[in-house]
Design a protein around this motif. Structure first.
Motif, mmCIF file in Angstrom:
data_model
loop_
_atom_site.group_PDB
_atom_site.id
_atom_site.type_symbol
_atom_site.label_atom_id
_atom_site.label_comp_id
_atom_site.label_asym_id
_atom_site.label_seq_id
_atom_site.Cartn_x
_atom_site.Cartn_y
_atom_site.Cartn_z
ATOM 1 N N THR A 1 0.808 -1.220 0.000
ATOM 2 C CA THR A 1 0.000 0.000 0.000
ATOM 3 C C THR A 1 0.845 1.275 0.000
ATOM 4 O O THR A 1 0.319 2.349 -0.304
ATOM 5 N N ARG A 2 2.125 1.156 0.339
ATOM 6 C CA ARG A 2 3.032 2.319 0.266
ATOM 7 C C ARG A 2 4.398 1.819 -0.159
ATOM 8 O O ARG A 2 4.980 0.971 0.512
ATOM 9 N N VAL A 3 4.914 2.351 -1.263
ATOM 10 C CA VAL A 3 6.170 1.847 -1.812
ATOM 11 C C VAL A 3 7.088 2.999 -2.212
ATOM 12 O O VAL A 3 6.643 4.131 -2.433
ATOM 13 N N MET A 4 8.365 2.671 -2.303
ATOM 14 C CA MET A 4 9.381 3.570 -2.852
ATOM 15 C C MET A 4 9.789 3.054 -4.227
ATOM 16 O O MET A 4 10.123 1.876 -4.372
ATOM 17 N N GLY B 1 -4.605 3.118 -5.695
ATOM 18 C CA GLY B 1 -4.651 3.619 -4.328
ATOM 19 C C GLY B 1 -3.344 3.444 -3.581
ATOM 20 O O GLY B 1 -3.273 3.723 -2.380
ATOM 21 N N VAL B 2 -2.309 2.977 -4.283
ATOM 22 C CA VAL B 2 -1.002 2.789 -3.648
ATOM 23 C C VAL B 2 -0.334 4.149 -3.448
ATOM 24 O O VAL B 2 -0.345 5.003 -4.348
ATOM 25 N N GLU B 3 0.229 4.345 -2.270
ATOM 26 C CA GLU B 3 0.961 5.577 -1.978
ATOM 27 C C GLU B 3 2.394 5.407 -2.462
ATOM 28 O O GLU B 3 3.048 4.410 -2.140
ATOM 29 N N ILE B 4 2.887 6.379 -3.249
ATOM 30 C CA ILE B 4 4.157 6.214 -3.954
ATOM 31 C C ILE B 4 5.138 7.324 -3.595
ATOM 32 O O ILE B 4 4.826 8.518 -3.680
ATOM 33 N N CYS B 5 6.333 6.896 -3.202
ATOM 34 C CA CYS B 5 7.491 7.777 -3.091
ATOM 35 C C CYS B 5 8.408 7.484 -4.279
ATOM 36 O O CYS B 5 8.428 6.362 -4.789
ATOM 37 N N MET B 6 9.177 8.460 -4.693
ATOM 38 C CA MET B 6 10.133 8.247 -5.774
ATOM 39 C C MET B 6 11.467 8.895 -5.439
ATOM 40 O O MET B 6 11.521 9.958 -4.821
ATOM 41 N N ARG C 1 -0.697 12.086 -2.782
ATOM 42 C CA ARG C 1 0.233 12.786 -3.659
ATOM 43 C C ARG C 1 1.499 11.946 -3.802
ATOM 44 O O ARG C 1 1.951 11.338 -2.833
ATOM 45 N N VAL C 2 2.057 11.921 -4.988
ATOM 46 C CA VAL C 2 3.331 11.232 -5.193
ATOM 47 C C VAL C 2 4.442 12.146 -4.686
ATOM 48 O O VAL C 2 4.543 13.307 -5.096
ATOM 49 N N CYS C 3 5.263 11.647 -3.777
ATOM 50 C CA CYS C 3 6.378 12.423 -3.226
ATOM 51 C C CYS C 3 7.663 12.048 -3.949
ATOM 52 O O CYS C 3 8.091 10.888 -3.893
ATOM 53 N N ILE C 4 8.258 13.016 -4.632
ATOM 54 C CA ILE C 4 9.511 12.789 -5.344
ATOM 55 C C ILE C 4 10.630 13.424 -4.519
ATOM 56 O O ILE C 4 10.708 14.647 -4.402
ATOM 57 N N PHE C 5 11.452 12.585 -3.924
ATOM 58 C CA PHE C 5 12.531 13.073 -3.054
ATOM 59 C C PHE C 5 13.775 13.355 -3.895
ATOM 60 O O PHE C 5 14.275 12.474 -4.602
ATOM 61 N N ALA C 6 14.250 14.596 -3.819
ATOM 62 C CA ALA C 6 15.371 15.036 -4.651
ATOM 63 C C ALA C 6 16.563 15.427 -3.792
ATOM 64 O O ALA C 6 16.449 15.603 -2.580
ATOM 65 N N ALA C 7 17.708 15.548 -4.437
ATOM 66 C CA ALA C 7 18.964 15.976 -3.810
ATOM 67 C C ALA C 7 19.518 14.950 -2.833
ATOM 68 O O ALA C 7 20.232 15.293 -1.891
ATOM 69 N N GLY C 8 19.200 13.690 -3.054
ATOM 70 C CA GLY C 8 19.785 12.625 -2.249
ATOM 71 C C GLY C 8 19.466 12.768 -0.778
ATOM 72 O O GLY C 8 18.349 13.126 -0.392
ATOM 73 N N THR C 9 20.480 12.537 0.044
ATOM 74 C CA THR C 9 20.319 12.740 1.486
ATOM 75 C C THR C 9 20.669 14.166 1.889
ATOM 76 O O THR C 9 20.513 14.540 3.051
#
Length: 244
Positions: free
Chosen positions: A14-17, A52-57, A134-142
């Motif tokens: 239900t929630r994936v990266m 309905g899957v929550e997605i991080c990228m 909302r799809v969360c796109i994580f940028a700039a690494g750590t």
């Protein structure tokens, strides 16, 4: 009327990266962004989001600049890594544009403060975005040099309580050797974190694998070039390797 997507099954997660390389966005070009390829990947993401899957990228920056390459050519490593982080922001914005163009609300969340183009990383706010689909796109690494986007993806996946990391690649799983060079290459159905590290299988860098192992976070390696592959795995079918 276009066919409605099949939503008759409960997705396995239900929630994936979703972690993809910057090179995945350049298509057949040798450099930069290939808009049709970006749009194709966006449609794959939407097909899962529609379940309905929550997605991080997390998207790498190797199609624009790779810190290790810059360092190898004489550039100071910290500077090269920060340049690589900025490349990931450019890719994240391209993916955001493609996703929102097909009706998927997104947020680009940067580990480096740049308020004009992205939100700063605040864990609770990011979780709330996911809860709002909302799809969360994580940028700039750590936000730190010497860490890859593989490690950033694993870190954010743990912070967001993702149930799995989906690593989109050019091949349909983890092999004992390069299947494009060796016809007798063997694909693993499952493989352990320790086997990945001891056999240097190249799924992710050692820091990312160790962090996933420490938190029992499975890694699903699959082909991003296979139409419907991402969605298919959520439905319990398709070809992939599970690292756990």
């Amino acid at each position: 009327m276009p066919d409605e997507p099949d939503t008759s099954f409960a997705p396995l997660y239900t929630r994936v990266m979703l972690k993809i390389s910057g090179e995945a966005l350049m298509g057949d070009q040798g450099y930069g962004l290939h808009p049709p390829t970006v749009e194709r990947i966006a449609r794959e993401v939407k097909s899962v989001h529609d379940l309905g899957v929550e997605i991080c990228m997390v998207i790498g920056g190797g199609n624009i600049f790779r810190g290790l390459q810059g360092s190898a050519q004489g550039m100071e490593r910290t500077t090269a890594d920060y340049m690589g982080m900025l490349a990931t922001v450019m890719n994240a914005l391209a993916m955001q544009s493609a996703l929102e163009g097909i009706g998927v609300f997104t947020r680009v969340i940067s580990a480096i403060t740049m308020n004009e183009v992205a939100e700063p990383y605040i864990r609770r706010r990011a979780v709330r975005h996911l809860e709002k689909k909302r799809v969360c796109i994580f940028a700039a690494g750590t936000g730190n040099p010497f860490f890859t986007t593989d490690t950033a993806a694993t870190l954010r996946a743990n912070e967001m309580n993702c149930e799995a990391i989906f690593k989109g690649t050019k091949v349909d799983g983890v092999y004992d050797k390069d299947p494009k060079k060796h016809a007798d290459a063997k694909r693993y159905e499952t493989v352990t974190y320790d086997e990945v590290l001891s056999q240097h299988l190249g799924v992710m860098d050692a820091s990312a694998i160790a962090l996933a192992r420490e938190n029992d976070l499975p890694i699903i390696v699959f082909s991003l070039d296979e139409p419907g592959g991402f969605r298919g795995i959520l439905a319990g079918r398709g070809t992939y390797t599970r690292v756990s």
